[in-house]
Design a protein around this motif. Structure first.
Motif, PDB file in Angstrom:
ATOM      1  N   ALA A 226       0.849  -1.190   0.000  1.00  0.00           N
ATOM      2  CA  ALA A 226       0.000   0.000   0.000  1.00  0.00           C
ATOM      3  C   ALA A 226       0.879   1.233   0.000  1.00  0.00           C
ATOM      4  N   LEU A 227       0.548   2.204  -0.847  1.00  0.00           N
ATOM      5  CA  LEU A 227       1.342   3.418  -0.884  1.00  0.00           C
ATOM      6  C   LEU A 227       0.495   4.611  -1.299  1.00  0.00           C
ATOM      7  N   PRO A 228       0.772   5.775  -0.701  1.00  0.00           N
ATOM      8  CA  PRO A 228       0.122   7.001  -1.159  1.00  0.00           C
ATOM      9  C   PRO A 228       0.681   7.380  -2.517  1.00  0.00           C
ATOM     10  N   ARG A 229      -0.134   8.038  -3.345  1.00  0.00           N
ATOM     11  CA  ARG A 229       0.340   8.460  -4.651  1.00  0.00           C
ATOM     12  C   ARG A 229       0.425   9.977  -4.740  1.00  0.00           C
ATOM     13  N   TRP A 230       1.553  10.418  -5.249  1.00  0.00           N
ATOM     14  CA  TRP A 230       1.805  11.819  -5.516  1.00  0.00           C
ATOM     15  C   TRP A 230       2.201  11.940  -6.976  1.00  0.00           C
ATOM     16  N   VAL A 231       2.535  13.138  -7.430  1.00  0.00           N
ATOM     17  CA  VAL A 231       3.135  13.268  -8.756  1.00  0.00           C
ATOM     18  C   VAL A 231       4.443  12.481  -8.743  1.00  0.00           C
ATOM     19  N   VAL A 232       4.657  11.651  -9.760  1.00  0.00           N
ATOM     20  CA  VAL A 232       5.802  10.739  -9.752  1.00  0.00           C
ATOM     21  C   VAL A 232       7.115  11.510  -9.849  1.00  0.00           C
ATOM     22  N   SER A 233       8.079  11.097  -9.044  1.00  0.00           N
ATOM     23  CA  SER A 233       9.384  11.747  -9.004  1.00  0.00           C
ATOM     24  C   SER A 233      10.088  11.660 -10.358  1.00  0.00           C
ATOM     25  N   PRO A 234      10.735  12.747 -10.801  1.00  0.00           N
ATOM     26  CA  PRO A 234      11.501  12.683 -12.052  1.00  0.00           C
ATOM     27  C   PRO A 234      12.670  11.702 -11.977  1.00  0.00           C
ATOM     28  N   TYR A 235      13.184  11.447 -10.778  1.00  0.00           N
ATOM     29  CA  TYR A 235      14.262  10.458 -10.653  1.00  0.00           C
ATOM     30  C   TYR A 235      13.782   9.069 -11.057  1.00  0.00           C
ATOM     31  N   PHE A 236      12.494   8.777 -10.749  1.00  0.00           N
ATOM     32  CA  PHE A 236      11.950   7.482 -11.133  1.00  0.00           C
ATOM     33  C   PHE A 236      11.543   7.476 -12.602  1.00  0.00           C
ATOM     34  N   VAL A 237      10.927   8.563 -13.061  1.00  0.00           N
ATOM     35  CA  VAL A 237      10.473   8.631 -14.449  1.00  0.00           C
ATOM     36  C   VAL A 237      11.654   8.547 -15.414  1.00  0.00           C
ATOM     37  N   GLY A 238      12.705   9.273 -15.117  1.00  0.00           N
ATOM     38  CA  GLY A 238      13.811   9.349 -16.049  1.00  0.00           C
ATOM     39  C   GLY A 238      14.895   8.312 -15.872  1.00  0.00           C
ATOM     40  N   TYR A 239      15.045   7.822 -14.621  1.00  0.00           N
ATOM     41  CA  TYR A 239      16.187   6.953 -14.330  1.00  0.00           C
ATOM     42  C   TYR A 239      15.823   5.674 -13.575  1.00  0.00           C
ATOM     43  N   ARG A 240      14.531   5.514 -13.263  1.00  0.00           N
ATOM     44  CA  ARG A 240      14.076   4.378 -12.453  1.00  0.00           C
ATOM     45  C   ARG A 240      14.795   4.312 -11.109  1.00  0.00           C
ATOM     46  N   LEU A 241      15.065   5.476 -10.553  1.00  0.00           N
ATOM     47  CA  LEU A 241      15.669   5.559  -9.226  1.00  0.00           C
ATOM     48  C   LEU A 241      14.573   5.791  -8.199  1.00  0.00           C
ATOM     49  N   ALA A 242      14.381   4.817  -7.324  1.00  0.00           N
ATOM     50  CA  ALA A 242      13.399   4.972  -6.250  1.00  0.00           C
ATOM     51  C   ALA A 242      13.962   5.868  -5.159  1.00  0.00           C
ATOM     52  N   GLN A 243      13.084   6.545  -4.446  1.00  0.00           N
ATOM     53  CA  GLN A 243      13.478   7.335  -3.291  1.00  0.00           C
ATOM     54  C   GLN A 243      12.742   6.819  -2.063  1.00  0.00           C
ATOM     55  N   CYS A 244      13.386   6.954  -0.912  1.00  0.00           N
ATOM     56  CA  CYS A 244      12.808   6.486   0.341  1.00  0.00           C
ATOM     57  C   CYS A 244      12.891   7.618   1.356  1.00  0.00           C
ATOM     58  N   ASN A 245      11.854   7.772   2.154  1.00  0.00           N
ATOM     59  CA  ASN A 245      11.882   8.797   3.190  1.00  0.00           C
ATOM     60  C   ASN A 245      13.036   8.547   4.165  1.00  0.00           C
ATOM     61  N   ALA A 246      13.475   9.599   4.845  1.00  0.00           N
ATOM     62  CA  ALA A 246      14.576   9.497   5.800  1.00  0.00           C
ATOM     63  C   ALA A 246      14.220   8.567   6.954  1.00  0.00           C
ATOM     64  N   GLU A 247      15.257   8.017   7.584  1.00  0.00           N
ATOM     65  CA  GLU A 247      15.060   7.025   8.652  1.00  0.00           C
ATOM     66  C   GLU A 247      14.198   7.565   9.790  1.00  0.00           C
ATOM     67  N   THR A 248      14.398   8.822  10.165  1.00  0.00           N
ATOM     68  CA  THR A 248      13.621   9.382  11.277  1.00  0.00           C
ATOM     69  C   THR A 248      12.141   9.473  10.919  1.00  0.00           C
ATOM     70  N   THR A 249      11.846   9.815   9.671  1.00  0.00           N
ATOM     71  CA  THR A 249      10.453   9.890   9.228  1.00  0.00           C
ATOM     72  C   THR A 249       9.819   8.511   9.200  1.00  0.00           C
ATOM     73  N   LEU A 250      10.537   7.534   8.662  1.00  0.00           N
ATOM     74  CA  LEU A 250      10.014   6.168   8.624  1.00  0.00           C
ATOM     75  C   LEU A 250       9.791   5.626  10.028  1.00  0.00           C
ATOM     76  N   ALA A 251      10.682   5.955  10.939  1.00  0.00           N
ATOM     77  CA  ALA A 251      10.547   5.477  12.324  1.00  0.00           C
ATOM     78  C   ALA A 251       9.295   6.054  12.972  1.00  0.00           C
ATOM     79  N   ARG A 252       8.997   7.324  12.727  1.00  0.00           N
ATOM     80  CA  ARG A 252       7.774   7.924  13.271  1.00  0.00           C
ATOM     81  C   ARG A 252       6.528   7.268  12.676  1.00  0.00           C
ATOM     82  N   ASP A 253       6.566   7.034  11.372  1.00  0.00           N
ATOM     83  CA  ASP A 253       5.450   6.346  10.731  1.00  0.00           C
ATOM     84  C   ASP A 253       5.255   4.952  11.324  1.00  0.00           C
ATOM     85  N   ALA A 254       6.349   4.235  11.504  1.00  0.00           N
ATOM     86  CA  ALA A 254       6.268   2.874  12.032  1.00  0.00           C
ATOM     87  C   ALA A 254       5.689   2.855  13.439  1.00  0.00           C
ATOM     88  N   GLU A 255       6.110   3.799  14.270  1.00  0.00           N
ATOM     89  CA  GLU A 255       5.625   3.843  15.652  1.00  0.00           C
ATOM     90  C   GLU A 255       4.124   4.103  15.706  1.00  0.00           C
TER      91      GLU A 255
END
Length: 265
Positions: A226-255
């Motif tokens: 499951a994932l929220p959808r936003w306008v797709v990152s140009p890094y993914f559109v042009g280079y297929r490079l995924a991005q991941c939120n910073a560790e502190t943000t992911l930790a807050r989400d997980a908690e």
């Protein structure tokens, strides 16, 4: 090799997001054709607008309620929808007619969907391996929650990013009639509903208006991402490079997500 989209076959396709106010074909149950299976309000049928070459495109209507969503279903309806969807997906896989069979859900204007009426899509690919670029690394990362044979993770190596939550259980649970199989299938559905509610209502300040669900069978597991959808990152559109939120943000989400899942359990 890319999937080929035939724009001519898309002519006349209804679209709530771009042409609001148009009549909804899924509400006109008496007008539905090429129904494959039905379970009450849940209907699996061939897609009238089969726009992808060398595929079998089907639609799974989840509910008769045009304004419903996985986030609003009462427990009984939620469990019925997920069990029916998993069963239809397995039926198409078991036919042996396709190289791979994909099941997914689009919801919202940025999701790639055209109709708001709650539905999923099950698509059989005759020539393509839909899992060619997918591996277990895309479902691993932060261990958020576990009950019975169901667990939830947040990806640290996502398919696209930025925030992808995975609900995981052993493959084949939906076919089991043993009490523990039914309990864990229901738990799988409940966890998924909690995750989607979090994605829409709390993650990133509740700014997401769209989400996707992608279902996988991989290494003996059934997984829904499951994932929220936003306008797709140009890094993914042009280079297929995924991005991941910073560790502190992911930790807050997980908690916070863990708290919600514990409250639901």
């Amino acid at each position: 090799m890319a999937l080929v989209f035939d724009v001519v076959k898309a002519k006349g396709k209804p679209d709530d997001n771009r042409r609001p106010g148009t009549s909804c074909p899924f509400c006109d149950v008496d007008g539905l054709e090429n129904i494959i299976r039905r379970d009450g309000d849940r209907i699996w049928l061939q897609n009238k607008f089969r726009t992808l070459r060398h595929t079998m495109q089907t639609v799974l209507i989840e509910s008769a309620d045009h304004d419903a969503d996985i986030t609003t279903y009462e427990p009984g309806e939620l469990h019925g929808v997920i069990r029916f969807a998993l069963s239809c997906w397995e039926q198409m896989i078991d036919s042996g007619d396709y190289r791979s069979v994909l099941m997914y859900k689009n919801m919202g204007p940025l999701s790639g969907g055209s109709l708001t009426h709650p539905h999923m899509q099950i698509v059989g690919l005759e020539e393509e391996d839909g899992y060619a670029e997918i591996s277990m690394k895309h479902f691993e990362g932060i261990d958020v929650w576990r009950r019975g044979r169901v667990r939830v993770t947040i990806s640290t190596d996502p398919v696209m990013g930025f925030f992808e939550v995975n609900v995981i259980c052993p493959q084949g649970l939906a076919h089991g009639n043993a009490p523990e199989d039914i309990e864990d299938t229901n738990r799988f559905a409940d966890a998924l509903q909690t995750v989607v509610r979090y994605v829409l209502n709390e993650h990133h300040g509740g700014r997401a208006s769209s989400y996707n669900l992608f279902f996988y069978h991989i290494e003996g597991m059934t997984i829904v991402k499951a994932l929220p959808r936003w306008v797709v990152s140009p890094y993914f559109v042009g280079y297929r490079l995924a991005q991941c939120n910073a560790e502190t943000t992911l930790a807050r989400d997980a908690e916070r997500l863990r708290e919600l899942l514990d409250e639901r359990a």
